[in-house]
Design a protein around this motif. Sequence first.
Motif, PDB file in Angstrom:
ATOM      1  N   VAL A 165       0.848  -1.188   0.000  1.00 41.95           N
ATOM      2  CA  VAL A 165       0.000   0.000   0.000  1.00 41.95           C
ATOM      3  C   VAL A 165       0.887   1.241   0.000  1.00 41.95           C
ATOM      4  CG1 VAL A 165      -1.750   1.300   1.276  1.00 41.95           C
ATOM      5  CG2 VAL A 165      -1.866  -1.201   1.184  1.00 41.95           C
ATOM      6  N   SER A 166       0.545   2.223  -0.803  1.00 44.94           N
ATOM      7  CA  SER A 166       1.318   3.453  -0.872  1.00 44.94           C
ATOM      8  C   SER A 166       1.232   4.204   0.452  1.00 44.94           C
ATOM      9  CB  SER A 166       0.793   4.336  -2.008  1.00 44.94           C
ATOM     10  OG  SER A 166       1.475   5.571  -2.031  1.00 44.94           O
ATOM     11  N   ALA A 167       2.385   4.680   0.942  1.00 50.48           N
ATOM     12  CA  ALA A 167       2.442   5.330   2.247  1.00 50.48           C
ATOM     13  C   ALA A 167       1.581   6.582   2.324  1.00 50.48           C
ATOM     14  CB  ALA A 167       3.887   5.670   2.592  1.00 50.48           C
ATOM     15  N   ASP A 168       1.388   7.269   1.186  1.00 52.90           N
ATOM     16  CA  ASP A 168       0.622   8.513   1.236  1.00 52.90           C
ATOM     17  C   ASP A 168      -0.889   8.283   1.254  1.00 52.90           C
ATOM     18  OD1 ASP A 168       0.182   7.657  -1.335  1.00 52.90           O
ATOM     19  OD2 ASP A 168       1.017   9.440  -2.313  1.00 52.90           O
ATOM     20  N   ARG A 169      -1.315   7.015   1.281  1.00 48.91           N
ATOM     21  CA  ARG A 169      -2.751   6.740   1.283  1.00 48.91           C
ATOM     22  C   ARG A 169      -3.277   6.313   2.650  1.00 48.91           C
ATOM     23  NH1 ARG A 169      -4.815   3.094  -3.326  1.00 48.91           N
ATOM     24  NH2 ARG A 169      -6.746   4.047  -2.571  1.00 48.91           N
ATOM     25  N   ILE A 170      -2.387   6.122   3.610  1.00 49.54           N
ATOM     26  CA  ILE A 170      -2.818   5.709   4.949  1.00 49.54           C
ATOM     27  C   ILE A 170      -2.047   6.503   5.996  1.00 49.54           C
ATOM     28  CG2 ILE A 170      -3.703   3.369   4.573  1.00 49.54           C
ATOM     29  CD1 ILE A 170      -0.902   2.297   4.967  1.00 49.54           C
ATOM     30  N   GLU A 171      -2.769   6.932   7.009  1.00 49.72           N
ATOM     31  CA  GLU A 171      -2.159   7.643   8.127  1.00 49.72           C
ATOM     32  C   GLU A 171      -2.463   6.894   9.415  1.00 49.72           C
ATOM     33  OE1 GLU A 171      -4.946  11.087   9.665  1.00 49.72           O
ATOM     34  OE2 GLU A 171      -4.657  11.305   7.474  1.00 49.72           O
ATOM     35  N   ALA A 172      -1.710   7.161  10.440  1.00 49.62           N
ATOM     36  CA  ALA A 172      -1.879   6.493  11.727  1.00 49.62           C
ATOM     37  C   ALA A 172      -2.085   7.528  12.829  1.00 49.62           C
ATOM     38  CB  ALA A 172      -0.665   5.625  12.030  1.00 49.62           C
ATOM     39  N   GLN A 173      -3.103   7.297  13.645  1.00 49.06           N
ATOM     40  CA  GLN A 173      -3.414   8.189  14.750  1.00 49.06           C
ATOM     41  C   GLN A 173      -3.741   7.350  15.981  1.00 49.06           C
ATOM     42  OE1 GLN A 173      -3.064  11.384  14.432  1.00 49.06           O
ATOM     43  NE2 GLN A 173      -2.957  11.557  12.195  1.00 49.06           N
ATOM     44  N   GLY A 174      -3.676   7.972  17.147  1.00 50.92           N
ATOM     45  CA  GLY A 174      -4.051   7.294  18.378  1.00 50.92           C
ATOM     46  C   GLY A 174      -4.849   8.199  19.284  1.00 50.92           C
ATOM     47  N   VAL A 175      -5.877   7.656  19.931  1.00 51.98           N
ATOM     48  CA  VAL A 175      -6.725   8.462  20.821  1.00 51.98           C
ATOM     49  C   VAL A 175      -6.744   7.910  22.242  1.00 51.98           C
ATOM     50  CG1 VAL A 175      -8.186   9.272  18.941  1.00 51.98           C
ATOM     51  CG2 VAL A 175      -8.806   7.171  20.148  1.00 51.98           C
ATOM     52  N   GLY A 176      -5.855   6.953  22.549  1.00 47.84           N
ATOM     53  CA  GLY A 176      -5.801   6.425  23.912  1.00 47.84           C
ATOM     54  C   GLY A 176      -7.106   5.791  24.329  1.00 47.84           C
ATOM     55  N   TYR A 177      -7.538   6.150  25.539  1.00 50.21           N
ATOM     56  CA  TYR A 177      -8.766   5.537  26.070  1.00 50.21           C
ATOM     57  C   TYR A 177     -10.003   6.425  25.892  1.00 50.21           C
ATOM     58  CZ  TYR A 177      -7.323   8.361  30.192  1.00 50.21           C
ATOM     59  OH  TYR A 177      -6.929   9.376  31.039  1.00 50.21           O
ATOM     60  N   LEU A 178      -9.937   7.410  25.013  1.00 55.71           N
ATOM     61  CA  LEU A 178     -11.016   8.403  24.909  1.00 55.71           C
ATOM     62  C   LEU A 178     -12.233   7.929  24.133  1.00 55.71           C
ATOM     63  CD1 LEU A 178      -8.936  11.653  24.335  1.00 55.71           C
ATOM     64  CD2 LEU A 178     -10.002  10.845  26.457  1.00 55.71           C
TER      65      LEU A 178
END
Length: 300
Positions: free
Chosen positions: A262-275
């Motif tokens: 998968v092309s790197a510019d098509r997926i991003e990674a985020q985190g929201v913890g326990y919210l």
Amino acid sequence: MIRYLCFYIALLAAPALAQDLTLPSGARQISDRISALDSYDLPIGVFADGSVPSRTVEGRVERLTWRLQAGSSTTLQILAPLQDQLQAQGFEITFECEARTCGGFDFRFGTEVVPTPDMYVAIHDYRFLSATRDDEVLTLLVSRNPPDGYVQMIRVTPVGTQSQPPLVIEETVDGASGLLNDLTRDGHVILDDLHFRTGEVALGEGSFASLALLAGYLADNPSTQMALVGHTDDTGALQANIEVSTKRAEAVRARLIEAHGVSADRIEAQGVGYLAPITSNASPEGRDINRRVEAVLLVN
């Protein structure tokens, strides 16, 4: 209809395992534990006098679980069509109960249950049945954690006995289609076959069918982008949990790039913890369920 016919033929051609039951559309098999020779304590009555009465059976033991979209369906509405299918296949229902009459907490922890997160049992909202067909025995355990439902099947077949082929009564689609249906309908989906213990961020070496499906979806939809969002239970401080959840999402993103192209510019990674929990963190089962990674469609 051709799709269903092909699915049925595939089942008949495969070894007779635990796919005798046709679950609702969108159901996904979560675990598959098969022992060529093992024993199982088959419950034969409700909790009484400090224990769950049972008899030990031996043979090939299959322990399987599914997660499905329960919505507002009750445990009886989930179990009833499965029970009908068993009876249509020649099984005799020898014992059944619901949470209160089973014995609630005591029955739940007095009988065998596949560990979380592969199976979830609400102490006050489950149903259980035992069934037999000749020397073959089978149990079903059904519970809910809205909006999800959970089904566990344990089947014991005597060694050297060939199980009867599956009988498909209802139309269904496989779990793969269910995951993509959820993604396109809701705009997000939980990647059920990924799991992280408290504090861990590494992704195992498994094949992870969900990631292959996401990669295929992105290949078929070149204008689509996607966010991977990590979630944790509520153990520890918020900032630490955000960092852990972000690293989990990044691990999934890296696997999609490195193993699936998968092309790197098509997926991003985020985190929201326990919210953004999907259930209470008050129990070990709830914390297991809340530790997850979701895929979110980015339409723009």
